[in-house]
Design an enzyme around this catalytic site. Sequence first.
Site, short mmCIF file in Angstrom:
data_model
loop_
_atom_site.label_atom_id
_atom_site.label_comp_id
_atom_site.label_asym_id
_atom_site.label_seq_id
_atom_site.Cartn_x
_atom_site.Cartn_y
_atom_site.Cartn_z
N CYS A 110 -111.94 36.34 80.86
CA CYS A 110 -110.62 36.87 80.51
C CYS A 110 -110.59 38.39 80.36
O CYS A 110 -109.54 39.00 80.50
CB CYS A 110 -110.16 36.30 79.16
N1 CO8 Z 1 -98.42 16.92 78.98
C1 CO8 Z 1 -97.88 16.16 77.97
N2 CO8 Z 1 -98.42 16.09 76.74
C2 CO8 Z 1 -99.56 16.74 76.53
C3 CO8 Z 1 -100.21 17.52 77.52
C4 CO8 Z 1 -99.58 17.58 78.80
N3 CO8 Z 1 -100.08 18.30 79.80
N4 CO8 Z 1 -101.32 18.04 77.01
C5 CO8 Z 1 -101.39 17.63 75.74
N5 CO8 Z 1 -100.34 16.83 75.44
C6 CO8 Z 1 -100.04 16.19 74.15
C7 CO8 Z 1 -101.32 15.79 73.44
O1 CO8 Z 1 -101.72 14.49 73.77
C8 CO8 Z 1 -100.92 15.91 71.98
O2 CO8 Z 1 -100.22 14.73 71.62
P1 CO8 Z 1 -100.37 14.12 70.13
O3 CO8 Z 1 -99.78 15.17 69.21
O4 CO8 Z 1 -99.59 12.86 70.22
O5 CO8 Z 1 -101.84 13.94 69.92
C9 CO8 Z 1 -99.90 17.05 71.97
O6 CO8 Z 1 -99.40 17.13 73.30
C10 CO8 Z 1 -100.53 18.36 71.56
O7 CO8 Z 1 -101.73 18.57 72.35
P2 CO8 Z 1 -102.72 19.76 72.13
O8 CO8 Z 1 -103.10 19.82 70.69
O9 CO8 Z 1 -103.83 19.72 73.12
O10 CO8 Z 1 -101.75 20.95 72.55
P3 CO8 Z 1 -101.64 22.43 72.02
O11 CO8 Z 1 -100.36 22.58 71.31
O12 CO8 Z 1 -102.89 22.91 71.34
O13 CO8 Z 1 -101.53 23.22 73.40
C11 CO8 Z 1 -102.86 24.53 74.92
C12 CO8 Z 1 -102.55 23.14 74.35
C13 CO8 Z 1 -101.64 24.99 75.71
C14 CO8 Z 1 -104.06 24.44 75.83
C15 CO8 Z 1 -103.12 25.52 73.76
O14 CO8 Z 1 -104.06 24.98 72.85
C16 CO8 Z 1 -103.63 26.87 74.22
O15 CO8 Z 1 -103.04 27.52 75.06
N6 CO8 Z 1 -104.72 27.35 73.64
C17 CO8 Z 1 -105.31 28.65 73.99
C18 CO8 Z 1 -105.82 28.56 75.34
C19 CO8 Z 1 -106.52 29.83 75.77
O16 CO8 Z 1 -106.24 30.94 75.48
N7 CO8 Z 1 -107.52 29.60 76.54
C20 CO8 Z 1 -108.28 30.64 77.05
C21 CO8 Z 1 -108.28 30.41 78.46
S1 CO8 Z 1 -109.64 31.22 79.10
C22 CO8 Z 1 -109.03 32.35 80.14
O17 CO8 Z 1 -107.92 32.77 79.98
C23 CO8 Z 1 -109.89 32.78 81.31
C24 CO8 Z 1 -111.05 31.83 81.57
C25 CO8 Z 1 -111.62 32.05 82.92
C26 CO8 Z 1 -110.67 31.69 84.05
C27 CO8 Z 1 -110.73 30.27 84.48
C28 CO8 Z 1 -110.01 30.03 85.80
C29 CO8 Z 1 -109.99 28.58 86.28
#
Ligand code: CO8
Length: 378
Positions: A161
Amino acid sequence: MSSSTIPTAVISGTGLWTPEHIITNEELVASYNQWAHRYNDQHARAIAAGEREAKPLGSAEFIEKASGIKQRYAYIKDGILDVDRMRPAIPERPDDALSDQAEIAVNAARRAMDDAGKTAADIDAVIVSCAYTQRSYPAIAIEVQHELGIEGFGFDMLVACSAATFALHRAYEMVAAGTARCVLAINPELTSPQVNYCDRDSHFIFGDVATATIVERTDTCTSSHSYDILGTSAQTQFSSHVRSNFGYVSRANDVDPFGIDKLFHQNGRRVFKEVCPMAIRHMAAHVSHHGFEIADVKRWWLHQANINMNLLISGKLLGREASFEEAPIVLDRYANTASAGSLIAFHLYHQDLEPGDVGVICSFGAGYSIGSLVVRKR
Ligand code: CO8
């Protein structure tokens, strides 16, 4: 660690290359859900016996609400939505053809050079910095250097990142040290080959893009929109909560080199909780190091991973909700583009600032890694 001196280096141009193909949340979810239904049908007995977990269904509404993403760009769309494939179909190119990643890097680089009014002869160094390079060697940067007819040297660097900001740090240091007059730093973020399109929790996160930035000496700058780099600051802290185990040792490990753990995977909740406070502390300290108050900062060009992260970070920094002008968001259109997000925001939203206006470019994420630059419009 922060570094600052009397301004000697400026950002004098930026370039953005956006792929022509768009994938909307609706398209992506339709294909994933079709794949999940088929998986669940094929494994119905094992799922009923508790031997396998059913694949959960996704929803476009969840994606937009949880991430702020409405669509993403894809370098090659073919294959990604095909339930028999679930990955892009990118034809292999012969060794004597320009590689895919060099091609998108060159597209962004040419735009940045035009923006800064620079020719190949003005540039001494090329850095290609991104989350993955297409191959190990020869460096993509050297291929780009060759394609653009630049003398001097080039090298690749990977910091997930923070690849883009850390590359600007290196460019700034080279110009300040006098080892290069003008540096071209490029971020060809070809993320789609590393996305697990069969994973509901991460298939929506990433998009492809390329950004490029020219950093040069103050006294050679002729650009009408340039920014003094007042200082840089970086920090890293090891975490496996965002990880890809893809690498050249898999062959010797006798494991599937394309197994699920070899693709992007994360514990998104943990990343969110751990990275946000780090980023807030980091930027507050960096701004203060330069004698500024938070209120002195006109614009925050933040990493673009998740809208709720950006709202939390900018809100805590400012003590109130930030306006779009203060902390622009490009996630809705571009999704998370690995390291390029803060530079897309900078590229699209910097020309309206007035001379003397101060801004912060900051990346945060995998590593964990945080990189920032405090800049001032000239
Ligand atoms: N559709 C429908 N429902 C879903 C989905 C979906 N796709 N995904 C999860 N749900 C449901 C879950 O089952 C859960 O349901 P329940 O409450 O009944 O258990 C509910 O939604 C909430 O799920 P989560 O707790 O997983 O959801 P969050 O609110 O935490 O959101 C995110 C998930 C969006 C992933 C969030 O946690 C996030 O964005 N976190 C930070 C991510 C981040 O910054 N990551 C760094 C990325 S690294 C980077 O940027 C570069 C890396 C290198 C590049 C790689 C290239 C390939």
